[in-house]
Design a protein around this motif. Structure first.
Motif, PDB file in Angstrom:
ATOM      1  N   ALA A   9       0.804  -1.220   0.000  1.00 38.20           N
ATOM      2  CA  ALA A   9       0.000   0.000   0.000  1.00 38.20           C
ATOM      3  C   ALA A   9       0.837   1.270   0.000  1.00 38.20           C
ATOM      4  O   ALA A   9       0.417   2.295  -0.544  1.00 38.20           O
ATOM      5  CB  ALA A   9      -0.928   0.006   1.213  1.00 38.20           C
ATOM      6  N   GLU A  10       1.997   1.234   0.626  1.00 37.24           N
ATOM      7  CA  GLU A  10       2.791   2.455   0.777  1.00 37.24           C
ATOM      8  C   GLU A  10       4.269   2.110   0.936  1.00 37.24           C
ATOM      9  O   GLU A  10       4.635   0.972   1.220  1.00 37.24           O
ATOM     10  CB  GLU A  10       2.329   3.264   1.994  1.00 37.24           C
ATOM     11  CG  GLU A  10       1.479   4.483   1.657  1.00 37.24           C
ATOM     12  CD  GLU A  10       2.293   5.614   1.023  1.00 37.24           C
ATOM     13  OE1 GLU A  10       3.424   5.389   0.557  1.00 37.24           O
ATOM     14  OE2 GLU A  10       1.775   6.745   0.994  1.00 37.24           O
ATOM     15  N   GLY A  11       5.110   3.150   0.740  1.00 40.51           N
ATOM     16  CA  GLY A  11       6.544   3.028   0.948  1.00 40.51           C
ATOM     17  C   GLY A  11       7.007   4.031   1.979  1.00 40.51           C
ATOM     18  O   GLY A  11       6.544   5.181   1.988  1.00 40.51           O
ATOM     19  N   LEU A  12       7.903   3.611   2.854  1.00 40.76           N
ATOM     20  CA  LEU A  12       8.424   4.480   3.902  1.00 40.76           C
ATOM     21  C   LEU A  12       9.722   5.127   3.445  1.00 40.76           C
ATOM     22  O   LEU A  12      10.589   4.480   2.863  1.00 40.76           O
ATOM     23  CB  LEU A  12       8.664   3.689   5.187  1.00 40.76           C
ATOM     24  CG  LEU A  12       7.475   2.900   5.741  1.00 40.76           C
ATOM     25  CD1 LEU A  12       7.824   2.326   7.114  1.00 40.76           C
ATOM     26  CD2 LEU A  12       6.214   3.756   5.809  1.00 40.76           C
ATOM     27  N   LEU A  13       9.845   6.416   3.736  1.00 41.75           N
ATOM     28  CA  LEU A  13      10.981   7.208   3.268  1.00 41.75           C
ATOM     29  C   LEU A  13      11.848   7.673   4.428  1.00 41.75           C
ATOM     30  O   LEU A  13      11.336   8.175   5.439  1.00 41.75           O
ATOM     31  CB  LEU A  13      10.482   8.440   2.510  1.00 41.75           C
ATOM     32  CG  LEU A  13       9.831   8.166   1.144  1.00 41.75           C
ATOM     33  CD1 LEU A  13       9.040   9.376   0.695  1.00 41.75           C
ATOM     34  CD2 LEU A  13      10.904   7.825   0.122  1.00 41.75           C
ATOM     35  N   CYS A  14      13.146   7.540   4.258  1.00 41.21           N
ATOM     36  CA  CYS A  14      14.125   8.116   5.176  1.00 41.21           C
ATOM     37  C   CYS A  14      14.771   9.325   4.507  1.00 41.21           C
ATOM     38  O   CYS A  14      14.733   9.479   3.281  1.00 41.21           O
ATOM     39  CB  CYS A  14      15.208   7.099   5.526  1.00 41.21           C
ATOM     40  SG  CYS A  14      14.634   5.714   6.538  1.00 41.21           S
ATOM     41  N   ASP A  15      15.380  10.189   5.322  1.00 42.80           N
ATOM     42  CA  ASP A  15      16.134  11.300   4.747  1.00 42.80           C
ATOM     43  C   ASP A  15      17.566  10.855   4.438  1.00 42.80           C
ATOM     44  O   ASP A  15      17.926   9.692   4.666  1.00 42.80           O
ATOM     45  CB  ASP A  15      16.084  12.532   5.654  1.00 42.80           C
ATOM     46  CG  ASP A  15      16.779  12.341   6.999  1.00 42.80           C
ATOM     47  OD1 ASP A  15      17.645  11.453   7.121  1.00 42.80           O
ATOM     48  OD2 ASP A  15      16.456  13.095   7.937  1.00 42.80           O
ATOM     49  N   SER A  16      18.370  11.767   3.932  1.00 46.16           N
ATOM     50  CA  SER A  16      19.725  11.400   3.501  1.00 46.16           C
ATOM     51  C   SER A  16      20.637  11.050   4.667  1.00 46.16           C
ATOM     52  O   SER A  16      21.710  10.488   4.460  1.00 46.16           O
ATOM     53  CB  SER A  16      20.339  12.545   2.689  1.00 46.16           C
ATOM     54  OG  SER A  16      20.350  13.748   3.441  1.00 46.16           O
ATOM     55  N   ASP A  17      20.208  11.354   5.893  1.00 49.10           N
ATOM     56  CA  ASP A  17      20.955  10.947   7.083  1.00 49.10           C
ATOM     57  C   ASP A  17      20.418   9.661   7.697  1.00 49.10           C
ATOM     58  O   ASP A  17      20.872   9.243   8.768  1.00 49.10           O
ATOM     59  CB  ASP A  17      20.921  12.060   8.140  1.00 49.10           C
ATOM     60  CG  ASP A  17      21.774  13.255   7.746  1.00 49.10           C
ATOM     61  OD1 ASP A  17      22.712  13.065   6.956  1.00 49.10           O
ATOM     62  OD2 ASP A  17      21.491  14.365   8.235  1.00 49.10           O
TER      63      ASP A  17
END
Length: 267
Positions: free
Chosen positions: A152-160
């Motif tokens: 249903a969805e994808g989880l995103l992290c930042d560049s750190d």
């Protein structure tokens, strides 16, 4: 679908993503979480230096709404003008809107959803953090990472490496007995439903990495259109299962609080 006017090709929103948008749930012409949406739009206008639309202009699409459940998309750009990236000294903002009938994904309310980690990392830009600006190419690329309808969805992290959000929803969880959500002062979109819930519940903003997040007792995704989806399975970017959660009364309590704000039923 009803759309108000087209965009000229020299509009800065079309050319550079120089603008903002809000996606609002309407029930019989009544906007849900209207104050939260307008507050975020006002913050974005202040940061980008675009005049806030007049109240009577924002009310026009509401008068066009029908009796059922609809989604209103408001798009505000700086308008035309300027030279290249340089904005005009005095801008003439352009407001456009679109209305579309909407049916929520009730099965996802009831059964929960499977999500995955995305490989894409969000860039850090505190000036734009929290805003729903028109530069959404990172989200487009992240959403293109999978085509499995079961996810249903994808989880995103930042560049750190800090967890930020899902591609189109905010993320919440309960860990060690307390409700938490990612801090959004470097990147990410601070949703209208997130804002409303944080006013009504004790939800702590935290910096967290994915391995810490997997210790959560319960996880939810939510936004002001879809409501709240409990998360029952988490995969890594290769589709390998990382964690499962069983649906429990704990999931339903948080979901019910969110759904009251949207006049959705509590599964």
């Amino acid at each position: 679908m009803r759309t108000e006017a087209a965009w000229p090709l020299d509009d800065r929103g079309v050319a550079y993503g120089d603008g903002l948008f809000e996606t609002i749930l309407l029930r019989g012409g009544r906007p849900l979480l209207w104050d939260e949406h307008l507050a975020r739009l006002a913050r974005g206008c202040h940061r980008l230096g675009i005049p806030m639309p007049e109240e009577h202009d924002l009310a026009v699409p509401l008068a066009e709404a029908g009796n059922g459940l609809e989604v209103l998309k408001l798009t505000l750009t700086r308008g035309s003008g300027g030279r290249g990236y340089r904005p005009p000294f005095s801008c003439a903002p352009r407001l456009r809107w679109q209305l579309a009938a909407f049916v929520p994904a009730e099965t996802r309310w009831q059964q929960g959803v499977r999500v995955r980690h995305c490989r894409l990392r969000l860039g850090l830009q505190p000036v734009l953090a929290g805003l729903k600006h028109l530069n959404r190419l990172e989200n487009v690329l992240a959403r293109a990472e999978w085509d499995d309808e079961d996810i249903a969805e994808g989880l995103l992290c930042d560049s750190d490496g800090r967890l930020v959000e899902a591609t189109a929803m905010n993320l919440f969880w309960r860990r060690a007995g307390r409700l938490e959500t990612p801090r959004l002062d470097r990147c990410g979109v601070a949703g209208a439903l997130r804002a409303a819930l944080m006013e009504r519940m004790e939800i702590h903003e935290v910096d967290i990495h994915p391995d810490e997040f997997e210790a959560a007792e319960a996880v939810w995704l939510g936004n002001s259109v879809q409501g709240v989806w409990p998360v029952v399975r988490l995969d890594d970017g290769a589709g390998i299962e990382r964690r499962r959660w069983l649906l429990s009364p704990l999931h339903r309590t948080f979901q019910a609080e969110a759904h009251r704000l949207l006049d959705y039923p509590a599964p």
